[in-house]
Design an enzyme around this catalytic site. Structure first.
Site, PDB file in Angstrom:
ATOM      1  N   ASN A   9      -6.952  -3.937 -11.166  1.00  0.00           N
ATOM      2  CA  ASN A   9      -5.509  -3.602 -11.594  1.00  0.00           C
ATOM      3  C   ASN A   9      -5.188  -4.187 -11.715  1.00  0.00           C
ATOM      4  O   ASN A   9      -4.193  -5.215 -10.847  1.00  0.00           O
ATOM      5  CB  ASN A   9      -5.349  -2.782 -10.252  1.00  0.00           C
ATOM      6  CG  ASN A   9      -4.182  -2.025 -10.489  1.00  0.00           C
ATOM      7  OD1 ASN A   9      -2.983  -1.749 -11.095  1.00  0.00           O
ATOM      8  ND2 ASN A   9      -3.215  -1.743  -8.985  1.00  0.00           N
ATOM      9  N   LYS A  11      -1.549  -4.198 -12.250  1.00  0.00           N
ATOM     10  CA  LYS A  11      -0.440  -4.140 -12.292  1.00  0.00           C
ATOM     11  C   LYS A  11       0.354  -4.270 -13.083  1.00  0.00           C
ATOM     12  O   LYS A  11       0.301  -4.123 -13.835  1.00  0.00           O
ATOM     13  CB  LYS A  11       0.247  -4.260 -10.834  1.00  0.00           C
ATOM     14  CG  LYS A  11      -0.425  -4.053  -9.925  1.00  0.00           C
ATOM     15  CD  LYS A  11      -0.498  -4.432  -8.317  1.00  0.00           C
ATOM     16  CE  LYS A  11      -1.991  -3.940  -7.202  1.00  0.00           C
ATOM     17  NZ  LYS A  11      -1.223  -3.898  -6.300  1.00  0.00           N
ATOM     18  N   HIS A  95      -1.670   5.481  -6.620  1.00  0.00           N
ATOM     19  CA  HIS A  95      -2.313   4.785  -6.253  1.00  0.00           C
ATOM     20  C   HIS A  95      -1.210   4.267  -5.392  1.00  0.00           C
ATOM     21  O   HIS A  95       0.146   4.689  -5.698  1.00  0.00           O
ATOM     22  CB  HIS A  95      -1.967   3.478  -7.008  1.00  0.00           C
ATOM     23  CG  HIS A  95      -2.564   2.126  -6.643  1.00  0.00           C
ATOM     24  ND1 HIS A  95      -1.236   1.534  -5.514  1.00  0.00           N
ATOM     25  CD2 HIS A  95      -3.544   1.012  -6.943  1.00  0.00           C
ATOM     26  CE1 HIS A  95      -1.719   0.588  -5.296  1.00  0.00           C
ATOM     27  NE2 HIS A  95      -2.622   0.257  -5.150  1.00  0.00           N
ATOM     28  N   GLU A  97       1.308   2.265  -4.564  1.00  0.00           N
ATOM     29  CA  GLU A  97       2.653   1.605  -5.048  1.00  0.00           C
ATOM     30  C   GLU A  97       3.068   3.394  -5.727  1.00  0.00           C
ATOM     31  O   GLU A  97       4.314   3.450  -6.277  1.00  0.00           O
ATOM     32  CB  GLU A  97       2.354   1.018  -6.360  1.00  0.00           C
ATOM     33  CG  GLU A  97       2.209  -0.372  -5.376  1.00  0.00           C
ATOM     34  CD  GLU A  97       1.194  -1.414  -5.570  1.00  0.00           C
ATOM     35  OE1 GLU A  97       0.975  -1.272  -7.203  1.00  0.00           O
ATOM     36  OE2 GLU A  97       0.892  -2.191  -5.259  1.00  0.00           O
ATOM     37  N   GLU A 172      -8.144   2.865  -0.067  1.00  0.00           N
ATOM     38  CA  GLU A 172      -7.029   1.372  -0.177  1.00  0.00           C
ATOM     39  C   GLU A 172      -6.463   1.431   1.032  1.00  0.00           C
ATOM     40  O   GLU A 172      -4.804   1.734   0.873  1.00  0.00           O
ATOM     41  CB  GLU A 172      -6.395   1.195  -1.703  1.00  0.00           C
ATOM     42  CG  GLU A 172      -6.899   0.926  -2.570  1.00  0.00           C
ATOM     43  CD  GLU A 172      -6.067   0.364  -3.756  1.00  0.00           C
ATOM     44  OE1 GLU A 172      -6.674  -1.370  -3.812  1.00  0.00           O
ATOM     45  OE2 GLU A 172      -5.063   0.482  -3.804  1.00  0.00           O
ATOM     46  N   GLY A 178      -1.885  -6.286  -0.845  1.00  0.00           N
ATOM     47  CA  GLY A 178      -1.070  -7.416  -1.202  1.00  0.00           C
ATOM     48  C   GLY A 178      -0.269  -8.326  -0.385  1.00  0.00           C
ATOM     49  O   GLY A 178       0.291  -9.154  -0.395  1.00  0.00           O
ATOM     50  N   SER A 217      -6.308  -7.321  -0.373  1.00  0.00           N
ATOM     51  CA  SER A 217      -6.898  -8.629  -0.718  1.00  0.00           C
ATOM     52  C   SER A 217      -8.338  -8.816  -1.177  1.00  0.00           C
ATOM     53  O   SER A 217      -8.242  -9.333   0.180  1.00  0.00           O
ATOM     54  CB  SER A 217      -6.052  -8.500   0.833  1.00  0.00           C
ATOM     55  OG  SER A 217      -4.790  -8.514   1.074  1.00  0.00           O
TER      56      SER A 217
HETATM   57  P1  PGA Z   1      -4.379  -6.648  -3.862  1.00  0.00           P
HETATM   58  O1  PGA Z   1      -4.528  -5.146  -4.104  1.00  0.00           O
HETATM   59  O2  PGA Z   1      -5.728  -7.215  -4.588  1.00  0.00           O
HETATM   60  O3  PGA Z   1      -3.387  -7.846  -4.123  1.00  0.00           O
HETATM   61  O4  PGA Z   1      -4.449  -6.297  -1.969  1.00  0.00           O
HETATM   62  C1  PGA Z   1      -4.722  -4.017  -4.509  1.00  0.00           C
HETATM   63  C2  PGA Z   1      -4.160  -2.827  -5.499  1.00  0.00           C
HETATM   64  O5  PGA Z   1      -3.670  -2.307  -5.241  1.00  0.00           O
HETATM   65  O6  PGA Z   1      -5.046  -1.848  -6.005  1.00  0.00           O
END
Ligand code: PGA
Length: 267
Positions: A9, A11, A95, A97, A172, A178, A217
């Site tokens: 992903n 982003k 997601h 976000e 998630e 993140g 992560s």
């Molecule tokens: P990350 O993000 O691996 O940077 O924690 C995962 C995601 O948001 O899908």
């Protein structure tokens, strides 16, 4: 036997030059891996570029979101057929976000899920609890409510269609996205098992087949222990998917876990 899946992903990262380097690095590292599926979800303006570079490879590409409408006056939105027009086979939905920063809800996730499967896209529905919910012991309540909001809208025919396009769930935990704070493998396993049981209440065959991937992560150094869990069928990778070497190492981890699972089943 489920086939593992690793999804990058990106982003809101990248540009033409860096994307080309990243995609070429992923292609050369992943082309010999045949035991799992690999996907990159790139920002919409770069789907053309992804298609041009990935078309003849074993890597799929997809969108990071999609609108529920077919067409119309929806400034800034992208319809499902626009993604399939560009060769996308997967799309992320719900997601955290999108939920937190763009005020999307369980209702919009459900409508988008329905529109995606009708267009033949494989939806990857993201679910997961915040840190406060986690600490209050509400993980299962939250995950169940996010899943049910979508599942309840699917009639029998829609459910069959969701299975036909191989719907995917991504667990998630928001506190792991993140932050560098990954769920422990047994913590992830417990929630993945819960998700699978919840699908089994609706349809046991579907529950056995559906892929449930973990995100939050995931890095090269923790991927293998997460993917070795029986209900963790791969990963949704944010930050680490922007570095070819790191992403390829994660792909190799899922490829080798799948290979050893196959071997264990044969012996
Ligand atoms: P990350 O993000 O691996 O940077 O924690 C995962 C995601 O948001 O899908």
């Amino acid at each position: 036997m489920r086939r593992n899946l690793v999804v990058g992903n990106w982003k809101m990262h990248g540009d033409m030059r860096s994307n080309e380097m990243l995609l070429n690095g992923i292609i050369s590292g992943v082309q010999e891996l045949h035991n799992a599926d690999f996907v990159v979800c790139v920002p919409n303006p770069y789907l053309f570029q992804a298609r041009a570079l990935l078309e003849k490879t074993n890597i799929h590409w997809g969108g990071q979101n999609v609108n529920q409408h077919e067409e119309g006056a929806f400034t800034g939105a992208v319809a499902p057929h626009m993604l399939t027009d560009l060769g996308c086979t997967y799309v992320l939905l719900g997601h955290s976000e999108r939920r937190n920063l763009f005020y999307e809800t369980n209702l919009t996730a459900a409508a988008r899920f329905d529109a995606a499967i009708k267009a033949g896209l494989t939806p990857i529905l993201c679910v997961g609890e915040t840190l406060a919910e986690h600490e209050a012991g509400l993980t299962e309540v939250i995950v169940a409510s996010q899943m049910d909001a979508v599942m309840a809208t699917l009639g029998e025919q829609d459910f069959a269609q969701a299975m036909a396009v191989n719907m995917v769930f991504a667990y998630e935990p928001v506190w792991a996205i993140g932050t560098g704070r990954t769920a422990m493998p047994d913590q992830a396993q417990a929630v993945h098992e819960f998700i699978r049981h919840r699908i089994a209440r609706r349809n046991p065959d579907a529950a056995a087949k559906v892929r449930i991937i973990y995100g939050g992560s995931v890095k090269a150094n923790n991927a293998e222990s997460l993917f070795a869990m029986p209900d963790v069928d791969g990963g949704l990778i944010g930050g680490a998917s922007l570095h070819a070497e790191e992403f390829v190492a994660i792909c190799q981890a899922t490829n080798s876990v799948t290979a050893s699972t196959c071997l264990a089943e044969l012996t």
